[in-house]
Design an enzyme around this catalytic site. Structure first.
Site, PDB file in Angstrom:
ATOM      1  N   LYS A 117       0.820  -1.218   0.000  1.00 19.57           N
ATOM      2  CA  LYS A 117       0.000   0.000   0.000  1.00 19.57           C
ATOM      3  C   LYS A 117       0.858   1.275   0.000  1.00 19.57           C
ATOM      4  CE  LYS A 117      -3.935  -2.199   2.391  1.00 19.57           C
ATOM      5  NZ  LYS A 117      -4.984  -2.014   3.419  1.00 19.57           N
ATOM      6  N   TYR A 134     -12.589  -2.844  -3.408  1.00 15.08           N
ATOM      7  CA  TYR A 134     -13.051  -2.878  -2.010  1.00 15.08           C
ATOM      8  C   TYR A 134     -14.577  -2.789  -1.908  1.00 15.08           C
ATOM      9  CZ  TYR A 134      -8.346  -2.542   0.015  1.00 15.08           C
ATOM     10  OH  TYR A 134      -7.059  -2.801   0.418  1.00 15.08           O
ATOM     11  N   ASN A 136      -2.004   0.325   6.704  1.00 10.27           N
ATOM     12  CA  ASN A 136      -1.485  -0.923   7.272  1.00 10.27           C
ATOM     13  C   ASN A 136      -0.616  -1.730   6.306  1.00 10.27           C
ATOM     14  OD1 ASN A 136      -3.581  -1.782   5.713  1.00 10.27           O
ATOM     15  ND2 ASN A 136      -4.581  -3.025   7.276  1.00 10.27           N
ATOM     16  N   HIS A 169      -1.904  -5.557   1.549  1.00  7.68           N
ATOM     17  CA  HIS A 169      -3.177  -6.263   1.349  1.00  7.68           C
ATOM     18  C   HIS A 169      -2.873  -7.670   0.852  1.00  7.68           C
ATOM     19  CE1 HIS A 169      -7.174  -7.317  -0.093  1.00  7.68           C
ATOM     20  NE2 HIS A 169      -6.526  -7.864  -1.121  1.00  7.68           N
ATOM     21  N   GLU A 190      -9.908 -10.749  -7.207  1.00 11.79           N
ATOM     22  CA  GLU A 190      -8.947  -9.643  -7.124  1.00 11.79           C
ATOM     23  C   GLU A 190      -7.906  -9.719  -8.251  1.00 11.79           C
ATOM     24  OE1 GLU A 190      -7.464  -9.789  -3.093  1.00 11.79           O
ATOM     25  OE2 GLU A 190      -9.405  -9.162  -2.275  1.00 11.79           O
TER      26      GLU A 190
END
Ligand code: GDP
Length: 135
Positions: free
Chosen positions: A9, A49, A112, A115, A126
């Site tokens: 990320k 998402y 965070n 993913h 995905e």
């Protein structure tokens, strides 16, 4: 052999953790078969998402994921989905086990670091969404 979708990320890319994260991925027996640094579009992030569309943090999540470059990767290996989820650690870095990627590199619940697909169905979905960026 199983495949899973990994995103490093924007926080981790900005903090120059890509190399360290990929070193851990490889030392856990996973092969990186596609990798691309890209700033995700709002459309792709919202689609990716979409299961969280009704959650209060959705707009913050999409805004963050489109704010800067990410590194999108397909990983392959035996039990790649669970191996990589285990390596990532809990969603909230404060709850992530020591040595996991989120314990080592995440800044917060929103930022965070990484993913990873959470099931075989998610991985297929995905990888399909992201496949166009590898063309
Ligand atoms: P993951 O599979 O571990 O990434 O977790 P989820 O699929 O539940 O959530 C997707 C992403 O949304 C997480 O990685 C977090 O970055 C973010 N997120 C999840 N829950 C929250 C929350 O309660 N607040 C905020 N701000 N972000 C959240």
């Amino acid at each position: 052999m199983e495949k899973t979708l990994c995103i490093i990320k924007p926080d981790a890319v900005k903090n120059s953790f890509v190399e360290e994260i990929n070193k851990s991925i490889k030392s856990n027996g996973l092969e990186i078969i596609n990798s691309k640094q890209i700033q995700l579009s709002k459309k792709i992030a919202e689609d990716f998402y979409s299961e969280h569309a009704e959650r209060p943090f959705f707009s913050e999540l999409v805004e963050f994921m489109t704010s800067d470059f990410s590194v999108v990767q397909i990983l392959q290996g035996e039990d790649a989905i669970s191996t990589y989820r285990k390596l990532m650690g809990a969603t909230n870095p404060e709850e992530a086990e020591e040595g996991t990627l989120r314990a080592r590199f995440a800044e917060s619940l929103s930022k965070n670091a990484v993913h990873g697909s959470d099931s075989a169905d998610s991985a297929i979905r995905e990888i399909d969404i992201m496949s166009k960026i590898f063309d």
